[in-house]
Design an enzyme around this catalytic site. Structure first.
Site, PDB file in Angstrom:
ATOM      1  N   LYS A  74     -40.944  56.609  55.234  1.00  0.00           N
ATOM      2  CA  LYS A  74     -39.655  56.373  54.586  1.00  0.00           C
ATOM      3  C   LYS A  74     -39.830  56.686  53.103  1.00  0.00           C
ATOM      4  CE  LYS A  74     -36.171  52.694  54.010  1.00  0.00           C
ATOM      5  NZ  LYS A  74     -35.814  51.288  54.358  1.00  0.00           N
ATOM      6  N   SER A 149     -31.340  50.652  56.558  1.00  0.00           N
ATOM      7  CA  SER A 149     -31.522  51.765  55.656  1.00  0.00           C
ATOM      8  C   SER A 149     -32.577  52.764  56.130  1.00  0.00           C
ATOM      9  CB  SER A 149     -31.918  51.254  54.265  1.00  0.00           C
ATOM     10  OG  SER A 149     -33.154  50.566  54.341  1.00  0.00           O
ATOM     11  N   SER A 173     -33.402  46.478  58.041  1.00  0.00           N
ATOM     12  CA  SER A 173     -33.494  47.939  57.977  1.00  0.00           C
ATOM     13  C   SER A 173     -34.539  48.600  58.852  1.00  0.00           C
ATOM     14  CB  SER A 173     -33.708  48.389  56.535  1.00  0.00           C
ATOM     15  OG  SER A 173     -32.482  48.347  55.860  1.00  0.00           O
TER      16      SER A 173
HETATM   17  N1  GLN Z   1     -28.160  46.323  55.453  1.00  0.00           N
HETATM   18  C1  GLN Z   1     -28.822  45.434  54.545  1.00  0.00           C
HETATM   19  C2  GLN Z   1     -28.451  45.793  53.137  1.00  0.00           C
HETATM   20  O1  GLN Z   1     -27.668  46.644  52.969  1.00  0.00           O
HETATM   21  C3  GLN Z   1     -30.303  45.458  54.767  1.00  0.00           C
HETATM   22  C4  GLN Z   1     -30.985  46.599  54.130  1.00  0.00           C
HETATM   23  C5  GLN Z   1     -32.470  46.554  54.283  1.00  0.00           C
HETATM   24  O2  GLN Z   1     -33.021  45.823  55.112  1.00  0.00           O
HETATM   25  N2  GLN Z   1     -33.166  47.299  53.439  1.00  0.00           N
HETATM   26  O3  GLN Z   1     -28.924  45.228  52.211  1.00  0.00           O
END
Ligand code: GLN
Length: 484
Positions: A74, A149, A173
């Site tokens: 990532k 994400s 995420s």
């Molecule tokens: N969807 C969540 C956010 O927007 C989690 C994102 C994540 O785990 N990096 O913060």
């Protein structure tokens, strides 16, 4: 070759049925032919150089189980030889002077880097549409989001562009994109995997983890990723363990907690059906279902969306156009240089979080929002502690729906936040959580969109989670399906 698991690839490499170089080239070709926008940076020469080194190591007899196996990271993990953008214009041309600990550990094990994967900007999002570099397409249905994400990571596994990838999970995420793309992913206990070199979003929540086709593969990767790191102040010092040691244990007598709050209004019927069918499968494997309650589930959304932006506003203050990243071409004075650089460098969602975060930390609102959120965070963790007196693992959906259409929610941040309802509480409590594929949605569109089953364990129960997931994967084939 691309449908093989890590365990299978490892055996093929050791027995010289395939070389690391052939394997790397095979995946590089697949990446070049793909139109998913999953990869942001690929450097063929660098990959082949690492593959040649892996081949030499295999020939010398000093290989580990992971030597010669390709992996992609990532783009939130910094890398010395490839750009690290965090999906942001702010870091579009950033090259780190060092490798993240996770990247380093996997390289030490002999893994071969295929490139860097698209993600939501600074890991803020649930659909990968917040990436400056454009959305990633879900390989099952290219009009759908892959989740976020870690959307590029999940799409790469599902499309078999890489046999292993890294992701990060701050509020879901790893689990949610794994669910949307029909693959397996685990977020370990907070503090297990070093955050050093993981571009920070919300430091008390951020946790790296592996994503792959199977639970067994995730365990192999976790074995190499976990470990104390004195460069991370919240890294845990524990005895090394083999996370795959319990894979073959029977599930006879396993108590599965089923939280009623995870099955209420808002859960799509097709997701519920797939998840309930998975629970039935576990009963066949010898488990019993226990009704439990996690009463503060609903509060995890406001709590998370206070704490995460608060930490983000602090973490992102370093991007000032001086020390890192984008600097505006024209400005009037120093203040204006900061303002212009940040205005141009950050996308809308990142700005929204910085504003919310600065607000809840400001004098006069700190007690009302931030402090209050911290108190409820503790109560959320307490809910889990009570639940684990009655059960060994908690199961439920990862997300209320299957993947939505690209563009369908991109102007509605609140809709995205609400979709995190089942993953946030695990993160707030610092517990390990997992997503494994357990079916598909229903109806014309959703029948091609995967559903994930969420497994939540007590602290340091990763080996147990992997055992529970592996047993399911021995009697089902959801994890073997691929979009092609
Ligand atoms: N969807 C969540 C956010 O927007 C989690 C994102 C994540 O785990 N990096 O913060």
């Amino acid at each position: 070759m691309h449908t093989k698991t890590l365990a299978q690839l490892s055996a093929m490499l050791q027995s010289k049925q395939v070389s690391a170089t052939e394997l790397a080239q095979h995946f590089l070709d697949r990446i070049a032919a793909s139109d998913l926008n999953a990869f942001l940076h690929v450097d063929t020469a660098l990959t082949l150089e690492q593959a040649a080194a892996a081949d030499a190591r295999i020939a010398a007899g000093t290989a580990t189980a992971l030597t010669g196996i390709p992996i992609a990271h990532k783009d939130i993990f910094v890398t010395r030889n490839l750009r690290s953008t965090a999906g942001s214009h702010m870091l579009e041309n950033y090259v780190s002077p060092f490798d993240a600990t996770v990247v380093d550990k996997l390289a030490q094990a002999g893994m071969v880097t295929l490139g860097k994967l698209n993600c939501d900007e600074f890991a803020m999002g649930s659909s990968n549409e917040n990436s400056y570099f454009g959305p990633v397409r879900n390989p099952w249905d290219k009009s759908a989001v892959p989740g976020g994400s870690s959307g590029g990571s999940a799409a790469a596994i599902a499309a078999r562009l890489a046999p292993a990838v890294t992701g990060t999970d701050t509020g879901g995420s790893i689990r949610q994109p794994a669910s949307f793309c029909g693959i397996t992913g685990i977020k370990p206990t907070y503090g297990s995997v070093s955050r050093y070199g993981m571009i920070a979003f919300a430091s008390s929540l951020d946790q790296g983890g592996p994503m792959a086709q199977t639970a067994e593969d995730c365990g192999l990767l976790l074995n190499a990723m976990v470990g104390f790191d004195d460069k991370d102040s919240t890294s845990l010092e524990r005895q090394p363990e083999d996370f795959n040691r319990d894979l073959h244990q029977s599930l006879q007598g396993l108590r599965i907690g089923v939280p009623k709050e995870f099955f209420g209004a808002g859960l799509a019927p097709d997701v519920e059906q797939a998840v309930r069918a998975a629970l039935d499968q576990y009963v066949k494997l010898g488990a019993t279902l226990v009704d439990i309650s996690l009463p503060k589930t609903e509060l995890s959304i406001p709590v998370y969306y206070v704490i995460a932006p608060a930490e983000a506003s602090s973490n992102l203050s370093r991007f000032d156009g001086v020390r890192y990243g984008h600097r505006a071409a024209s400005y009037t004075d120093l203040d204006d240089m900061y303002r212009q650089s940040r205005t141009e460098g950050f996308g809308a969602e990142v700005k929204r979080r910085i504003l919310v975060g600065a607000y809840v930390l400001s004098h006069g609102y700190y007690d009302a929002y931030y402090l209050q959120a911290q108190k409820i965070r503790r109560l959320i963790a307490q809910d889990f502690a009570t639940a684990f007196e009655q059960c060994d693992v908690i199961m439920g959906p990862v997300a209320p729906t299957v993947a939505w259409d690209i563009g369908a929610q991109s102007d509605d941040p609140l809709a995205n936040y609400l979709a995190d309802i089942f993953t946030l509480s695990t993160s707030l409590a610092g517990l390990p959580g997992m997503s494994i594929p357990c079916g598909f949605g229903q109806g014309d569109k959703n029948a091609r969109r995967p559903v994930g089953l969420q497994l939540i364990g007590n602290y340091f129960a990763e080996a147990k989670l992997l055992n529970i997931a592996h047993q399911y994967q021995q009697v089902t084939d959801w994890h073997q399906r691929s979009p092609e």
